[in-house]
Design a protein around this motif. Structure first.
Motif, short mmCIF file in Angstrom:
data_model
loop_
_atom_site.label_atom_id
_atom_site.label_comp_id
_atom_site.label_asym_id
_atom_site.label_seq_id
_atom_site.Cartn_x
_atom_site.Cartn_y
_atom_site.Cartn_z
N THR A 118 44.42 66.88 47.89
CA THR A 118 45.49 65.74 47.41
C THR A 118 45.25 64.63 48.53
OG1 THR A 118 46.97 67.32 46.52
CG2 THR A 118 47.78 65.13 47.07
N LEU A 119 45.20 64.82 49.77
CA LEU A 119 44.82 63.98 50.86
C LEU A 119 43.65 63.24 50.49
CD1 LEU A 119 46.21 62.56 53.13
CD2 LEU A 119 45.08 64.30 54.64
N ILE A 122 43.91 60.77 47.84
CA ILE A 122 44.54 59.60 48.50
C ILE A 122 43.47 58.73 49.19
CG2 ILE A 122 46.15 58.56 50.25
CD1 ILE A 122 48.03 60.85 49.50
N LEU A 198 53.07 62.74 51.43
CA LEU A 198 51.85 62.63 52.14
C LEU A 198 51.64 60.83 52.19
CD1 LEU A 198 49.39 65.39 50.49
CD2 LEU A 198 50.41 65.01 52.70
#
Length: 336
Positions: A118-119, A122, A198
Motif C-alpha cells: 500500500t505504501l 502511494i 499512511l
C-alpha cells in the motif's frame, strides 16, 4: 485588511470545526441504512464488535466521510496553488494532467509489480503526479504562448487523455481492468482506513509547504516581473509549489482515485469570499473543498436512491457549467 465586499476569513476558520462535525454526523447517519446519532456516538466512544451498526460506522462510513473531507481539501489547495502560481484561472490537478499521471503510473505498477505494498502505491502515485505535471508544464513552457489559460488547459487535457488512454489500453491488454477501475471511477465507499493513516505524514508535508508558500504565491500571482522586482526567487517558489501539488494530488488519487473539478471550482469560490491574499485563500480553500466533496458524496446517495451515483458525476454537475462560464467570461486572460 479585509477587501471591501468580502467576508472575514477568520469566520470560515472559526466555524469550520462545527461545519465539519455536522457534515460527519450527517454523512454517517444517511445511507442504505439510516443510523441514529446516538449509535454514532456509541460506536466512536464505546465500540461494540458484535454490533453491525458499529461495524458499518467504523469500517465504512466514518472512513468514507473523513476521506472525502481530506481529498476535497487536498485537491482544492492544489488548485489554489496552481492558479496562483500560473495566474491561470483554468489550472487544476484534473485538467493539467496531474491526476492522470498518477493513475498512469499506478496502472503500470499493477502490471509490472503486482505485489506492491500500500505504501508503494502511494509512492508510485506521487511519482505519477510529478510525471503528469512535468510533461504538461514542460511542453507549455516550450510552446509559444503555451502558458495562456485556454492553451494550457487544452494541452493538459490532451496529455491527460493520452495518459488515460495508455493506461486503459495497458489495463485491458494485461487484464487488470477490474483492479484499476477503482482509480478511474472514484469510489469513496471503498475508503481504506489504514490508507488514511499512511498518507498523514505526506499530507503534513504537502500542507506545510502550501502554507509556507502562501505569501510568496500572493506576490507571484501579481506576475513574474513584479515578483522578481520585489526580490522573490520565482523559480524556487514555483518548484516548491509544484512539489506541494504533486504530494497533495498524489495522495488524493491513492486514497480514492481520480476526482475532477474540485481543484478548479473551489479556489474561485474562495477568492470570491475572502479576496486574493493566499494566506487566507489556501486554508479556506481546504475547508471549503473538504466540505464540498463530502456533501457531494452525501448528495450522490439521494439522486438515484437506493443506488449511489458516482461521485465524479456529482462534481461534474457543478464543475462543467462553471468551467464553461470561466471560458466565456474570462476568455484568454492570464490572471486570476
Amino acid at each position: 485588511m479585509i477587501p471591501k465586499g468580502k467576508i472575514n476569513p477568520a469566520l470560515i476558520l472559526v466555524t469550520a470545526p462545527i461545519l465539519v462535525a455536522l457534515t460527519i454526523l450527517f454523512s454517517i447517519h444517511y445511507g442504505a441504512k439510516n443510523i441514529e446519532p446516538a449509535e454514532v456516538w456509541n460506536a466512536i466512544f464505546h465500540f461494540d464488535t458484535d454490533s453491525i451498526d458499529h461495524q458499518i460506522i467504523m469500517t465504512s462510513r466514518l472512513p468514507r466521510v473523513v476521506g472525502a473531507l481530506l481529498i476535497g481539501a487536498f485537491l482544492a489547495i492544489s488548485g489554489a496553488l496552481m492558479q496562483g502560481m500560473t495566474r491561470n484561472y483554468l489550472a487544476s490537478p484534473s485538467i493539467m494532467g496531474v491526476s492522470d499521471g498518477s493513475v498512469f503510473v499506478i496502472t503500470f505498477c499493477m502490471i509490472l509489480l503486482p505485489g506492491t505494498s500500500t505504501l508503494g502505491y502511494i509512492a508510485f502515485s506521487l511519482l505519477g503526479s510529478a510525471i503528469g505535471a512535468g510533461i504538461v508544464f514542460s511542453l507549455a513552457w516550450l510552446l509559444p504562448r503555451g502558458m495562456t489559460p485556454v492553451r494550457l488547459a487544452i494541452l493538459g487535457t490532451i496529455i491527460g487523455t493520452f495518459l488515460s488512454g495508455l493506461s486503459e489500453a495497458a489495463a485491458t491488454y494485461f487484464q487488470v481492468s477490474q483492479n484499476i477501475s477503482f482509480w478511474y471511477n472514484a469510489r469513496l465507499h471503498q475508503m481504506d482506513p489504514e490508507l488514511i493513516k499512511l498518507i498523514i505524514p505526506f499530507a503534513i508535508v504537502g500542507l506545510a509547504l502550501a502554507m509556507s508558500l502562501s505569501k510568496s504565491i500572493t506576490i507571484l500571482s501579481l506576475g513574474d516581473e513584479m515578483a522578481t522586482g520585489l526580490g522573490q526567487r520565482t523559480k524556487w517558489v514555483k518548484a516548491l509549489s509544484i512539489l506541494s501539488v504533486v504530494i497533495l494530488t498524489g495522495i488524493s488519487v491513492a486514497l480514492a482515485g481520480k476526482i475532477a473539478f474540485v481543484g478548479l471550482l473551489i479556489p474561485h469560490i474562495t477568492r470570491f469570499f475572502v479576496g486574493v491574499d493566499y494566506k487566507w485563500v489556501i486554508p479556506c480553500s481546504g475547508i471549503l473543498g473538504g466540505l464540498f466533496l463530502a456533501w457531494c458524496d452525501v448528495l450522490s446517495r439521494f439522486i438515484n436512491a437506493p443506488f449511489e451515483t458516482p461521485i465524479g458525476v456529482i462534481t461534474a454537475l457543478f464543475g462543467v457549467p462553471f468551467f464553461l462560464y470561466l471560458i466565456k467570461t474570462r476568455g484568454g486572460k492570464a490572471n486570476v
